[in-house]
Design an enzyme around this catalytic site. Structure first.
Site, PDB file in Angstrom:
ATOM      1  N   LYS A  34      40.659  56.854  43.741  1.00  0.00           N
ATOM      2  CA  LYS A  34      40.408  57.017  45.177  1.00  0.00           C
ATOM      3  C   LYS A  34      41.730  57.107  45.942  1.00  0.00           C
ATOM      4  CE  LYS A  34      42.008  53.065  46.748  1.00  0.00           C
ATOM      5  NZ  LYS A  34      42.912  52.873  47.889  1.00  0.00           N
ATOM      6  N   ARG A  66      55.896  61.196  34.533  1.00  0.00           N
ATOM      7  CA  ARG A  66      57.331  61.502  34.526  1.00  0.00           C
ATOM      8  C   ARG A  66      58.170  60.273  34.224  1.00  0.00           C
ATOM      9  NH1 ARG A  66      58.281  64.184  40.239  1.00  0.00           N
ATOM     10  NH2 ARG A  66      56.818  62.519  40.767  1.00  0.00           N
TER      11      ARG A  66
END
Length: 305
Positions: free
Chosen positions: A89, A36
């Site tokens: 992660k 975005r």
């Protein structure tokens, strides 16, 4: 021959680690980004993931570098569109959603890689090999760093699902679960929550087999990423987040840099893709879930960036 890959989420970790690793890789061609706000110069950019999936069927692999909470929806959409998926992660906000993704990938014959970048640190493999035939008598993790340095202004880390200090702490747990010759389980946790936050800023953990950990996100100055293991035949120390190995105080392996971890992750993803395999080890995340289940909550001073 390189494989086209798209990188989703162009923030600090993507620009610091993922983009340089891909640029230097002989396996990958960064062919698109989805974000975005962020972009990578010279790379086609999309602001909407659905538009990317519709417009770029030629890109077979998606690497998701997003906060844990929104990641499932992106991974779900990518797998349904027939794309292989690599997860930053921790691989998700909950264990259940990662199990769901693993089943989806298996059913579709797609590769899913739940990455643990600290396992790729230079000295982790030598440490595992050294410990293989030793008896561990005691182990302690000290993982203390400055959240303002590594996550400047990123309030999501203190929101539900953001994991708080376990965002870095899980890196230590990923090393611990890789190198110890015998698995351990959590028995006690003390978690410090800032008065104005929803996730912990510090944690003290006790495991079976005389293993413990101290995580803190308030350390200024030099950062501390150490794992010390006492065995029947000497002491092992991993410094610099698993990148430097010391045996009985003497450096024996590794390099004093963290910059080799992400290139190794992308090399591993390329191998998985070539062999049609997946790699989804949730052991580090299980320890975090257990800590949040067993943890004694202590309220500490409010924290603001």
């Amino acid at each position: 021959m390189t494989t086209k890959i798209a990188l989703v989420g162009i923030g600090k970790i993507a620009l610091d680690q993922h983009v340089p690793a891909l640029a230097a890789s002989p396996d990958w061609d960064l062919a698109a980004t989805i974000s975005r706000h962020g972009q990578v110069p010279g790379i086609p950019a999309f602001a909407d993931f659905a538009t990317f999936l519709a417009d770029r069927p030629d890109i077979p692999v998606v690497s998701l570098c997003l906060p844990p909470v929104p990641r499932f929806d992106y991974a779900d959409a990518a797998l349904k569109a027939g794309r292989h998926v690599m997860l930053e992660k921790p691989p998700g906000a909950t264990l259940a959603e990662v199990h769901t993704l693993e089943a989806m990938a298996r059913e579709r014959g797609l590769t899913l890689f739940a990455t643990w970048h600290s396992r790729m640190a230079h000295a982790v493999a030598p440490a595992k090999a050294w410990l293989k035939d030793k008896t561990v008598r005691q182990a302690h993790i000290t993982w203390r760093e400055d959240v303002r340095k590594w996550h400047p202004g990123q309030d999501w880390v203190f929101q539900p699902g953001g994991m708080g200090v376990f965002d870095p702490g899980i890196n230590a747990l990923s090393i611990l679960t890789e190198i110890l010759p015998t698995p351990v389980h959590l028995t006690r946790a003390m978690l410090e929550f800032p008065a104005n936050r929803q996730t912990p800023i510090a944690a003290q953990l006790t495991f079976s087999n005389n293993v413990s950990a101290d995580f803190d996100w308030r350390q200024q100055g030099p950062q501390t990423w150490d794992i010390i293991v006492q065995t029947d035949r000497g002491q092992l120390a991993l410094r610099m987040g698993g990148n430097v190995l010391e045996i009985d105080g003497q450096p024996t392996a590794g390099e004093n840099t963290i910059m080799g971890e992400y290139p190794a992750l992308y090399a591993r993803m390329a191998d998985l893709l070539r062999t049609g395999a997946s790699d989804v080890d949730l052991a580090p995340m299980v320890h975090v879930a257990d800590a949040l289940t067993l943890g004694e909550r202590i309220t500490t001073d409010a924290f603001d960036f």
